[in-house]
Design an enzyme around this catalytic site. Structure first.
Site, PDB file in Angstrom:
ATOM      1  N   ARG A 145       0.949  -1.124  -0.143  1.00  0.00           N
ATOM      2  CA  ARG A 145      -0.067  -0.010   0.020  1.00  0.00           C
ATOM      3  C   ARG A 145       0.864   0.908  -0.026  1.00  0.00           C
ATOM      4  NH1 ARG A 145      -2.138  -1.237   5.819  1.00  0.00           N
ATOM      5  NH2 ARG A 145      -0.882  -0.117   7.084  1.00  0.00           N
ATOM      6  N   ALA A 204       6.150  -2.154  -5.109  1.00  0.00           N
ATOM      7  CA  ALA A 204       6.294  -1.072  -3.776  1.00  0.00           C
ATOM      8  C   ALA A 204       5.124   0.251  -3.874  1.00  0.00           C
ATOM      9  CB  ALA A 204       7.720  -0.692  -3.908  1.00  0.00           C
ATOM     10  N   HIS A 205       5.318   0.647  -2.640  1.00  0.00           N
ATOM     11  CA  HIS A 205       4.290   1.588  -2.490  1.00  0.00           C
ATOM     12  C   HIS A 205       4.288   2.965  -3.350  1.00  0.00           C
ATOM     13  CE1 HIS A 205       7.557   4.349  -0.920  1.00  0.00           C
ATOM     14  NE2 HIS A 205       7.999   3.431  -0.385  1.00  0.00           N
ATOM     15  N   ASN A 206       3.126   3.191  -3.746  1.00  0.00           N
ATOM     16  CA  ASN A 206       2.752   4.312  -4.621  1.00  0.00           C
ATOM     17  C   ASN A 206       3.343   4.176  -6.192  1.00  0.00           C
ATOM     18  OD1 ASN A 206       3.536   5.865  -1.578  1.00  0.00           O
ATOM     19  ND2 ASN A 206       1.912   6.985  -3.066  1.00  0.00           N
ATOM     20  N   SER A 209       7.025   4.299  -5.961  1.00  0.00           N
ATOM     21  CA  SER A 209       6.961   5.500  -6.834  1.00  0.00           C
ATOM     22  C   SER A 209       7.157   5.490  -8.338  1.00  0.00           C
ATOM     23  CB  SER A 209       7.389   6.727  -6.401  1.00  0.00           C
ATOM     24  OG  SER A 209       6.635   7.133  -5.056  1.00  0.00           O
TER      25      SER A 209
END
EC number: 2.3.1.191
Length: 331
Positions: free
Chosen positions: A222, A243-245, A263
């Site tokens: 998340r 991974a996140h974002n 990201s």
């Protein structure tokens, strides 16, 4: 066991039938392993040489190949053997495990959860507070869906998968065994005294579109804030890390052991080869391909193919490898 005549199979595939066989076909098999009751596949000249010694009674064959099937054997000639094979495999696909009851008595379902029509929930599942399942959702045994998550119609979740709180899952998705969706993103910073690490809270969620398939033991973390997003139609192999974002566009493919750092943005139709790794805050534009084992440390243009570590234009990298081989030969 289901069996079909060559004509019955051709009624489905709409191929060009060359020759004929009276043998009932009981399933598909690789050309060198096939028995007289099986059909095989010849997609290129590489495999055509095995046909004379194959015991298969029939084969899916690319239209460009000039072969004769032989006595009591048949070819189904098609423009795309892989797509025809997919239809054939579906024809012989064994049934999925049977639920004796739609909702197993050992499943724990919070009183505020909304369960759509036709859902099946297996043994030892957990469905948390304010979860919403659309119609015809299947949760196989030992699946956990935590609070405030929504799952769209006809999505299938296999055993061991955990979907954390606040996730939004589309319809017609397939999550294979032991998938992790919505776990904390990986965020730490050195503490002020320099003696430890401070965990950065990850308060976002995961949004997954429609018709997404995620392979066994893959992880989608998340976001730190906002959302990690996987677009409609993406196909993700086993043992993949997102991974996140990170944001994936529509119909992207990620092969096994590949990974996106935080990201990362993928455009539509991006292909990531096995064991490739993508640096954080990198953008790979639509239609680009990253070769297996590559390490991407900068943005990739739309439609471009990159290869190597660090990744660069595939043609340039192949020239470098060729030059190195020539140099070593001269030594």
């Amino acid at each position: 066991m289901a069996s079909y005549t060559i004509s019955e199979i051709n009624n489905i595939l709409k191929a060009e039938l060359i020759g004929n066989t009276t043998q009932k076909i009981e399933g598909p098999e690789e050309i060198r392993k096939a028995s007289p009751t099986q059909i095989t596949f010849i997609g290129s000249k590489k495999y055509a040489k095995f046909w004379p010694d194959s015991e298969a009674c029939a084969a899916l064959v690319h239209t460009d190949l000039d072969l004769e099937p032989g006595e009591n054997r048949a070819f189904l000639k098609v423009k795309n053997v892989d797509l025809a094979m997919a239809k054939l495999l579906e024809l012989f696909n064994p049934p999925t495990p049977v639920f004796d009851t739609d909702i197993h008595p050992t499943a724990v379902i919070h009183e505020t959860a909304k369960i759509g029509a036709g859902c099946k929930i297996g043994a030892n599942c957990y469905v948390g507070k304010a979860v919403e399942l659309g119609s015809e959702v299947i949760l196989y045994p030992n699946v956990c869906v935590f609070d405030d998550t929504t799952i769209g119609n006809n999505t299938i979740v296999w055993s061991g998968t955990i979907i954390r709180e606040r996730c939004i899952i589309g319809s017609h998705c397939i999550f294979h065994t032991n998938v992790s969706i919505g776990a904390d993103g990986f965020g730490y910073r050195p503490s002020e005294d320099g003696k430890g690490l401070v965990k950065i809270p990850q308060i976002g969620n995961v949004i997954i579109g429609h018709y997404v398939e995620i392979g066994a033991n893959s992880c989608v973390d998340r976001a730190k804030f906002s959302s990690t997003i996987i677009g409609d139609g993406c196909k993700i192999d086993n043992l993949v890390q997102i991974a996140h974002n990170s944001i994936m566009g529509r119909s992207c493919i990620m092969a096994g052991h590949s990974g996106l750092a935080g990201s990362v943005t993928l455009g539509d139709g991006v292909v990531i080869g096995g064991s490739a790794s993508i640096k954080d805050h990198t953008t790979i534009h639509s239609g680009a391909t990253v070769g297996a084992g590559s390490g991407v440390i900068g943005d990739v243009e739309a439609g471009k193919t990159v290869l190597g570590y660090p990744a660069q234009d595939a043609r340039d990298m192949l020239k470098q490898w060729a030059a190195i081989r020539q140099f070593l030969k001269k030594k």
